[in-house]
Design an enzyme around this catalytic site. Structure first.
Site, PDB file in Angstrom:
ATOM      1  N   GLY A 183      -3.522  80.744  19.870  1.00  0.00           N
ATOM      2  CA  GLY A 183      -2.463  82.607  19.628  1.00  0.00           C
ATOM      3  C   GLY A 183      -2.451  82.259  20.812  1.00  0.00           C
ATOM      4  O   GLY A 183      -1.719  82.996  20.695  1.00  0.00           O
ATOM      5  N   HIS A 238       7.488  71.614  43.180  1.00  0.00           N
ATOM      6  CA  HIS A 238       8.291  71.363  42.807  1.00  0.00           C
ATOM      7  C   HIS A 238       8.774  72.446  41.978  1.00  0.00           C
ATOM      8  O   HIS A 238       7.723  73.314  41.506  1.00  0.00           O
ATOM      9  CB  HIS A 238       8.533  69.809  42.015  1.00  0.00           C
ATOM     10  CG  HIS A 238       7.057  69.764  41.207  1.00  0.00           C
ATOM     11  ND1 HIS A 238       6.416  69.154  41.817  1.00  0.00           N
ATOM     12  CD2 HIS A 238       7.323  69.332  39.471  1.00  0.00           C
ATOM     13  CE1 HIS A 238       5.543  69.189  40.478  1.00  0.00           C
ATOM     14  NE2 HIS A 238       6.067  68.614  39.631  1.00  0.00           N
ATOM     15  N   ASP A 286       3.397  73.352  35.447  1.00  0.00           N
ATOM     16  CA  ASP A 286       2.356  73.009  35.657  1.00  0.00           C
ATOM     17  C   ASP A 286       2.519  73.338  36.963  1.00  0.00           C
ATOM     18  O   ASP A 286       1.020  73.638  37.788  1.00  0.00           O
ATOM     19  CB  ASP A 286       2.447  71.877  35.139  1.00  0.00           C
ATOM     20  CG  ASP A 286       2.488  70.363  35.659  1.00  0.00           C
ATOM     21  OD1 ASP A 286       4.155  70.771  36.054  1.00  0.00           O
ATOM     22  OD2 ASP A 286       1.929  69.851  35.590  1.00  0.00           O
ATOM     23  N   HIS A 315      10.850  62.077  41.479  1.00  0.00           N
ATOM     24  CA  HIS A 315       9.725  62.743  40.201  1.00  0.00           C
ATOM     25  C   HIS A 315      10.831  63.329  38.800  1.00  0.00           C
ATOM     26  O   HIS A 315      11.696  62.471  39.416  1.00  0.00           O
ATOM     27  CB  HIS A 315       8.836  63.729  40.277  1.00  0.00           C
ATOM     28  CG  HIS A 315       7.930  64.513  39.900  1.00  0.00           C
ATOM     29  ND1 HIS A 315       6.866  63.471  38.692  1.00  0.00           N
ATOM     30  CD2 HIS A 315       7.642  65.368  39.367  1.00  0.00           C
ATOM     31  CE1 HIS A 315       6.834  64.532  37.932  1.00  0.00           C
ATOM     32  NE2 HIS A 315       7.056  65.398  38.222  1.00  0.00           N
ATOM     33  N   ASP A 364      -1.463  61.633  43.058  1.00  0.00           N
ATOM     34  CA  ASP A 364      -1.167  62.108  42.189  1.00  0.00           C
ATOM     35  C   ASP A 364      -1.704  61.115  40.760  1.00  0.00           C
ATOM     36  O   ASP A 364      -1.096  59.843  40.526  1.00  0.00           O
ATOM     37  CB  ASP A 364       0.451  61.780  41.315  1.00  0.00           C
ATOM     38  CG  ASP A 364       0.797  62.561  40.204  1.00  0.00           C
ATOM     39  OD1 ASP A 364      -0.500  61.851  39.419  1.00  0.00           O
ATOM     40  OD2 ASP A 364       2.479  62.289  39.821  1.00  0.00           O
ATOM     41  N   PHE A 371      13.583  66.515  28.318  1.00  0.00           N
ATOM     42  CA  PHE A 371      13.045  67.997  28.572  1.00  0.00           C
ATOM     43  C   PHE A 371      14.292  68.434  29.571  1.00  0.00           C
ATOM     44  O   PHE A 371      14.808  67.918  30.124  1.00  0.00           O
ATOM     45  CB  PHE A 371      12.030  67.658  29.644  1.00  0.00           C
ATOM     46  CG  PHE A 371      10.415  66.876  29.267  1.00  0.00           C
ATOM     47  CD1 PHE A 371       9.973  67.816  28.809  1.00  0.00           C
ATOM     48  CD2 PHE A 371      10.479  65.540  29.129  1.00  0.00           C
ATOM     49  CE1 PHE A 371       8.639  66.969  28.622  1.00  0.00           C
ATOM     50  CE2 PHE A 371       9.804  64.837  28.549  1.00  0.00           C
ATOM     51  CZ  PHE A 371       8.705  65.534  27.752  1.00  0.00           C
ATOM     52  N   HIS A 396      13.047  56.241  27.175  1.00  0.00           N
ATOM     53  CA  HIS A 396      12.288  57.480  28.111  1.00  0.00           C
ATOM     54  C   HIS A 396      11.495  57.020  29.013  1.00  0.00           C
ATOM     55  O   HIS A 396      10.779  55.905  29.486  1.00  0.00           O
ATOM     56  CB  HIS A 396      11.570  58.335  27.308  1.00  0.00           C
ATOM     57  CG  HIS A 396      10.278  59.484  27.847  1.00  0.00           C
ATOM     58  ND1 HIS A 396      11.119  60.564  29.095  1.00  0.00           N
ATOM     59  CD2 HIS A 396       9.447  59.275  28.475  1.00  0.00           C
ATOM     60  CE1 HIS A 396       9.864  61.148  29.908  1.00  0.00           C
ATOM     61  NE2 HIS A 396       8.903  60.930  29.180  1.00  0.00           N
ATOM     62  N   HIS A 413       5.384  60.361  36.564  1.00  0.00           N
ATOM     63  CA  HIS A 413       4.511  59.637  37.404  1.00  0.00           C
ATOM     64  C   HIS A 413       4.075  58.092  37.572  1.00  0.00           C
ATOM     65  O   HIS A 413       4.305  57.298  36.715  1.00  0.00           O
ATOM     66  CB  HIS A 413       2.833  59.950  36.601  1.00  0.00           C
ATOM     67  CG  HIS A 413       2.987  62.166  36.522  1.00  0.00           C
ATOM     68  ND1 HIS A 413       3.232  62.685  37.417  1.00  0.00           N
ATOM     69  CD2 HIS A 413       4.237  62.691  36.075  1.00  0.00           C
ATOM     70  CE1 HIS A 413       3.041  64.005  37.128  1.00  0.00           C
ATOM     71  NE2 HIS A 413       3.961  63.518  36.081  1.00  0.00           N
TER      72      HIS A 413
END
Lengths: 559, 559
Positions: free
Chosen positions: A59, A84, A88, A153, A209, A245, A377, A381
């Site tokens: 929830g 950026h 996140d 990126h 990263d 995205f 796709h 990263h």
């Protein structure tokens, strides 16, 4: 090049302070990135992201980092660096900025455009956003100078930075891949020259990263994905619906370009698709060769002249692709001859939702195109070869694998050890660790409070793990409410939710068991609390025996 | 070779009946396989599996198929065919057999050993289990003869069968891969000669396994996995902990053999690992070169002399690997120098649970080995080349892609169309479809009841989708119970679960809002039901405004 001055002891008697690197989010996890650098009484903060809940966090809408440390030391914060515009990295800012003093916040134009929109949704106008570009240096107090540089990126205006500090230089890649060609004709590439120069100047600490540290080779380029999409779409005789995205601006620009070449007009469908397209156009990162049309306008075109770019790549049932798949879109209905392209992979946790939609698309009879069968796709990263390139160019003394779960951090660390000049020391840090950094020092010296704050509706932090545990318990076997009313004569009411479908016999038995316990307690003149506990225990034993289940039991006595 | 007689019209006036193929589970899904064949008044049933719940099916233990059709036609059931001993093929049998008359049930030895154990757990002893071997023909009534043949899969004693019927031959692959070498030295291979001969004799209908219809190429062999494991384990200087599916008997035998060659003694850890090993040894499919040891016994050996084979490959927290990862195993503690091998992939839905355990293993500091970085797992299901082989050998007139979701079925169908002699017709069927099959007929003529029965604790079917919806609602925003007690003076008690952490202010506000609604209703002399509804509405509006949330509200009035 600007250089911060030498270490200034806080008092003549104290040794020079070390630099403290304190990840408050994004270390040992993928999500809610926020990193604090502190030197003496000066703090600079990097990013402020959110994370999405896992299945057991029932929830919850989203998760933001705990910032107790920043609240406590808010007078020391000299400014903010944004790498950026992904959620996140910036999605937590409205929650964070609302509680902290106004300081300068630096980022590139698209990043700031997205932050500005986000803050205004929360009614936060008074934030000091300052635009930078690659190569700019920004000073924070006496101790820090940050220099931004380009790293590719899956969103434009992505930056790494070199943080020049009194103890030495920290190079933080930010999220990155080394994309040799993002398409779009803009010639954007990662600034490996600057990275190499930093290595020559000496990198004390590399923060890099780790997301794809388990993937061998090199992450495919956006140009390659664009070529594959062009080939596939060339073969489509009907309408094309593509989802990716919304922040994947390079890819969407490439799609606009190939659609133009193939004589397809583009419809952008979905709120976030339109929002990102506007921000990208306003900052010069998206240039549609022809104006977008609406779904009504393309109704007059032939099927092979139409391409929809849609939200919903993560299987969200209310996004455009979800509504198309379930036949609940108000204006558009899929039909045989259409092609749906998922130019995306499910983020971990979304596999089931995406799978459900893919199956529905097959049932409708459209052609469905998705990875890995089709290479449509690419991750944003870096894979192992790219990670090695950064390590080889920077040759850092110390290394902090970041932006990853322990599996990714540790594989990144192992990769570093295989290289010709491995770091002298690598730490696998966790959120809240205080990492002390000096010319010859690199260790965890302590911890600060860090973790997750749950956002649920309007509540920020009012749902905690105890509340979630209640939700999990309720979800497993439902609920029985037992209300014993003592007057005029004792009787028990039972209300059930999520326990079993209505069953008069079972209900009568539960009432009888509960009532017997109550009557016996009353006869024995027990305290009402004890009578309530007896009723609880009797029903608990009965339901376990009769149904094999342990619903949440809520016993109440009304005297 | 036995042949059933020609079609017998049920009456002189009626046309000869067609064969009906009625999947009651496993068609359009992966799980709870059960297929019904009916010709006139005779029925034969194949398998009776279970499925595991998805995330939204909260608290459910397992799912078995609805068998209303079989209950209605139970007098027609002539017998049962079992293809193999996986849970998705036999796990529903205790629930199914308990409700149907005793008929002969045919299967190979390991399959029956596993069924027998499962039935005895349920106290079902009186089942007519009849052992067959590859090549055996079994007659069911006047209409059916089934011939079993070997197809390799991820469990021994796996069978396909040819069902000879009055309208023609049906070849059902069962679950399969075409494994050129399962290792173990037993020389077990798929019986492609028999499949080819069936093709020459004429296959009217092929029913074939679609699980991996999206995977190009050929599924790796168990022998290859064994070689990779041997290489990896040879390099381990400490203890080795390997987890795989307990039913993966070929792989486990290969591991026992390589452990013996490398001087490692084997400990089997976990209830199901021991259970399958016993059944496999009893039926001659597992032959440990040395006796198993206990974890206490290997304590006296050196680390490189020990190999544990453990349960827990799906991230189950209470299985052996889960307890090792969380440090809660009573006897064994992992330590640096150990190697953990996950010789498995997460089943869809288990990704998060497995990921959690992998991360914990990294944190402990053991070496962790898993796919795809290491090729230590192979699927039990055929990839596209193998599927094409079966289609090419059988050259069926009609084709029913089975054991798959729509995406798998449709890709299997598309694959068939690319072959030199494609089927004349392919149907994408769903559970409950009546597929009519005749020499020139292949169509869905209607449907029967089919679907899911939820098993939760001791309850079979007493939790339905309405109950699950309650659980989902409870899980999202928790629960508020409002108890208005009217005498001596009205007051309201509030009990919350999963809503928010204790907050005295909020609770007082809710009580006040509820009480105002009650008092107003009483003043207006409303019926108590309406007073209750007013309280509900007032609190619903208040919580939405104050918290942005909609907990489940349960209003009660005690007069």
């Amino acid at each position: 090049m600007t250089r911060p001055e030498q270490p200034r002891p806080e008092s003549a008697d104290l040794p020079a302070p070390t630099l403290e690197v304190i990840p408050l989010g994004g270390m040992g996890e993928i999500g809610k990135n926020i990193t604090v650098f502190r030197y003496g009484d000066e703090i600079v903060v990097v990013d402020g992201g959110l994370a999405f809940p896992k299945a057991h966090q029932m929830g919850i809408d989203l998760i933001v980092p705990r910032i107790d440390y920043l609240l406590e030391h808010q007078d020391k914060i000299k400014g903010w660096i944004l790498t950026h515009g992904h959620e996140d990295h910036i999605g937590g800012l409205p929650y964070i900025f609302a509680r902290l003093p106004r300081v300068p916040v630096y980022g590139l134009p698209l990043t700031l455009a997205l932050v500005r929109e986000k803050l205004s949704e929360f009614g936060l106008q008074d934030v000091d956003l300052r635009e930078v570009t690659y190569g700019d240096e920004v000073r924070f107090g006496q101790s820090f100078v940050a220099e931004f540089f380009c790293m590719t990126h899956s969103i434009p205006d992505n930056a790494g930075y070199i943080l020049k500090t009194p103890v030495g230089d920290v190079l933080h890649t930010g999220d990155f891949k080394i994309d040799p060609d993002v398409g779009t004709g803009a010639g954007i590439v990662s600034d490996l020259e600057r990275v190499e120069q930093a290595g020559k100047d000496g990198v004390l600490l590399l923060i890099s990263d780790s997301t794809n540290a388990e993937r061998p080779g090199h992450t495919p380029s956006e140009a390659e994905i664009a070529r594959n999409l062009e080939e596939i779409i060339k073969g489509c005789r009907g309408r094309v619906f593509l989802t990716t995205f919304a922040s994947q601006v390079y890819r969407i620009q490439n799609i606009l370009d190939l659609a133009h070449r193939q004589g397809r007009r583009v419809v952008m469908e979905g709120r976030s698709m339109i929002k990102y397209a506007q921000a990208a156009q306003a900052t010069g990162h998206m240039n549609p060769p022809e104006p977008f049309l609406t779904s009504e306008e393309v109704g007059e075109l032939q099927d092979q002249q139409v391409l929809f770019v849609c939200t919903g790549s993560q299987g969200q049932p209310m996004a455009v692709l979800g509504r198309l798949a379930f036949g609940t879109h108000a204006k558009i209905a899929l039909r045989r001859g259409d092609t749906v392209i998922l130019s995306s992979n499910p983020i971990p946790g979304n596999e089931d939702a995406v799978n459900l939609i893919v199956n529905r698309l097959y049932e409708i009879g459209v052609d469905v195109v998705y990875p890995p069968t089709y290479r449509v796709h690419a991750s944003g990263h870096a894979s192992q070869e790219e990670l090695a390139t950064i390590l080889n160019l920077t040759r850092p003394k110390f290394f902090l694998p970041w932006h990853g779960e322990p599996r990714h951090q540790i594989n990144h660390a192992k990769l570093a050890q295989t290289l010709p000049r491995p770091p002298k020391r690598t730490l696998i840090a966790k959120n809240g660790d205080i990492v002390n950094l000096g010319p010859d020092e690199f260790r965890v010296s302590g911890t600060v409070a860090a973790g997750a704050v749950y956002v649920d509706g309007l509540g920020v932090g009012d749902v905690n793990d105890d509340v979630l545990l209640d939700r999990v318990n309720l979800s497993q076997e439902g609920l029985l409410i037992l209300t014993a009313v003592l007057h005029p004569t004792p009787h028990v009411e039972v209300v059930a939710r999520g326990f079993a479908r209505p069953n008069r016999d079972l209900e009568l038995q539960i009432r009888r068991v509960a009532l017997e316990a109550v009557e016996q307690g009353l006869r024995e003149k027990k305290r009402l609390e004890d009578v309530r506990d007896d009723m609880y225990g009797a029903v608990r034993r009965f339901t376990r025996k009769a149904t094999g289940r342990n619903p949440v039991l809520i016993p109440m006595i009304v005297d």
